[in-house]
Enzyme design. Structure first.
Site, PDB file in Angstrom:
ATOM      1  N   GLY A  36       0.937  -1.073  -0.235  1.00  0.00           N
ATOM      2  CA  GLY A  36      -0.275  -0.053  -0.014  1.00  0.00           C
ATOM      3  C   GLY A  36       0.856   1.285   0.021  1.00  0.00           C
ATOM      4  O   GLY A  36       0.699   2.261  -0.855  1.00  0.00           O
ATOM      5  N   HIS A  37       2.021   1.401   0.807  1.00  0.00           N
ATOM      6  CA  HIS A  37       2.680   2.559   0.861  1.00  0.00           C
ATOM      7  C   HIS A  37       3.530   2.273  -0.170  1.00  0.00           C
ATOM      8  O   HIS A  37       3.687   3.696  -0.882  1.00  0.00           O
ATOM      9  CB  HIS A  37       3.938   2.168   1.981  1.00  0.00           C
ATOM     10  CG  HIS A  37       3.281   2.075   3.491  1.00  0.00           C
ATOM     11  ND1 HIS A  37       3.351   1.000   4.177  1.00  0.00           N
ATOM     12  CD2 HIS A  37       2.523   3.122   4.120  1.00  0.00           C
ATOM     13  CE1 HIS A  37       2.726   1.314   5.505  1.00  0.00           C
ATOM     14  NE2 HIS A  37       2.262   2.438   5.202  1.00  0.00           N
ATOM     15  N   GLN A  61      -0.822  10.822  17.847  1.00  0.00           N
ATOM     16  CA  GLN A  61      -1.870  10.187  17.345  1.00  0.00           C
ATOM     17  C   GLN A  61      -2.581   8.897  17.981  1.00  0.00           C
ATOM     18  O   GLN A  61      -3.452   8.045  17.422  1.00  0.00           O
ATOM     19  CB  GLN A  61      -1.823  10.143  15.771  1.00  0.00           C
ATOM     20  CG  GLN A  61      -0.931   9.054  15.396  1.00  0.00           C
ATOM     21  CD  GLN A  61      -0.773   9.234  13.745  1.00  0.00           C
ATOM     22  OE1 GLN A  61      -0.295  10.039  13.419  1.00  0.00           O
ATOM     23  NE2 GLN A  61      -1.200   8.169  13.032  1.00  0.00           N
TER      24      GLN A  61
END
Ligand code: AMP
Length: 283
Positions: A36-37, A61
């Site tokens: 995905g990256h 986060q």
């Protein structure tokens, strides 16, 4: 490929590229890189830009009981993947350099940060917006690439750059899936073989919703109920939310009149996974 840890060196490198007339594409990540990256990196190359990948597991986060400490950190293999994908720079700052003593500022995109994932992860999107604003100031990219996998995040960051007049274009890149349909995620590493088999049902559940909409269903509540029934029948999947939102405004949709994003989050054992798809109703 350069590996840059210093904020000042990073900014200086970017200034040199800009002076040469080059554009810079930034792919912000938390590392543990997967296909995905890599698709974000490939997309950045299409613009013939210099490509910077940032790798930073951002403590802001993560909630107090989340997986900050166990989040996979795989820098050597990430660096190898970046090198073989023609990345120009890995920006790999330390926590202490991004958040030195006395750090007090937060960036929050109102309202949308508190729904869906934000409702279950208080402070998460504020942490994301804050670190991405800092990365934009330090790296000074022309374009930044984010995954559709984190649709709410991409929407919030679009809003942030528009609202704060940050001169960066945001591009959203389609979700890369395993052949089984499971959305790739660094957190998939946490799953046992049995849990991975269960995780496949998340995408199948989204497809159940898509088929209903394409078959003419227009009431979101009925779509959500059918998805929920599908997942409940699988057992051992704890649904956190299933929602239909308008992909342009990112507002909940109750009656479907156009393209709609079906988004969900669920716990598979101790792992929280998210996924979404965009569906166009057939006319
Ligand atoms: P992360 O390292 O999980 O923070 O993700 C960094 C970037 O990669 C974010 O913009 C994500 O949306 C994106 N990303 C993560 N998983 C995928 C995927 N399966 N397909 C496409 N992009 C992804």
């Amino acid at each position: 490929m350069k590996i840059i840890r210093s904020l000042r060196t990073m900014t200086q490198w970017s200034q040199v590229q800009h002076r040469r007339g080059d554009t810079i594409g930034l792919v912000p990540t938390m590392g543990a890189l997967h296909a995905g990256h890599l698709s974000l990196i490939q997309r950045a190359h299409r613009k013939k830009s210099r490509v910077v990948v940032s790798i930073f597991v951002n403590p802001l986060q993560f909630g107090p009981h989340e997986d900050l400490l166990k989040y996979p950190r795989t820098f050597p293999s990430d660096a190898q993947a970046c090198r073989s994908h023609g990345v120009d720079v890995i920006f790999y700052p330390t926590v202490a350099s991004l958040y030195p003593p006395g750090f007090k500022t937060a960036v929050k995109v109102l309202e949308v940060s508190d729904i869906l994932c934000g409702a279950h992860r208080p402070g998460h999107f504020q942490g994301v917006a804050t670190v991405v604003a800092k990365l934009f100031n330090i790296v000074q990219p022309d374009i930044a690439y984010f995954g559709q996998k984190d649709a709410q995040q991409a929407w919030i960051l679009q809003r942030m750059v528009a609202d704060l007049n940050i001169p960066v274009s945001i591009r959203t890149v389609p979700t890369v899936r395993e052949t089984t349909g499971l959305a790739m995620s660094s957190r998939n590493r946490y799953l046992s073989a049995e849990e991975k088999d269960l995780a496949l049902f998340l995408y199948q559940a989204l497809r159940v919703g898509a088929r209903l909409i394409q078959g003419g269903e227009r009431h979101s509540a009925r779509v959500v109920k059918k998805i929920m029934d599908f997942l409940k029948a699988k057992k051992h999947i704890a649904i956190q939310y299933i929602a239909l939102v308008d992909p342009i405004e990112f507002k909940p949709v109750s009656y479907i009149t156009g393209r709609v994003c079906i988004a969900l989050a669920a716990w598979i054992g101790k792992t929280r996974l998210i996924d979404n798809i965009i569906v166009s109703p057939l006319r």
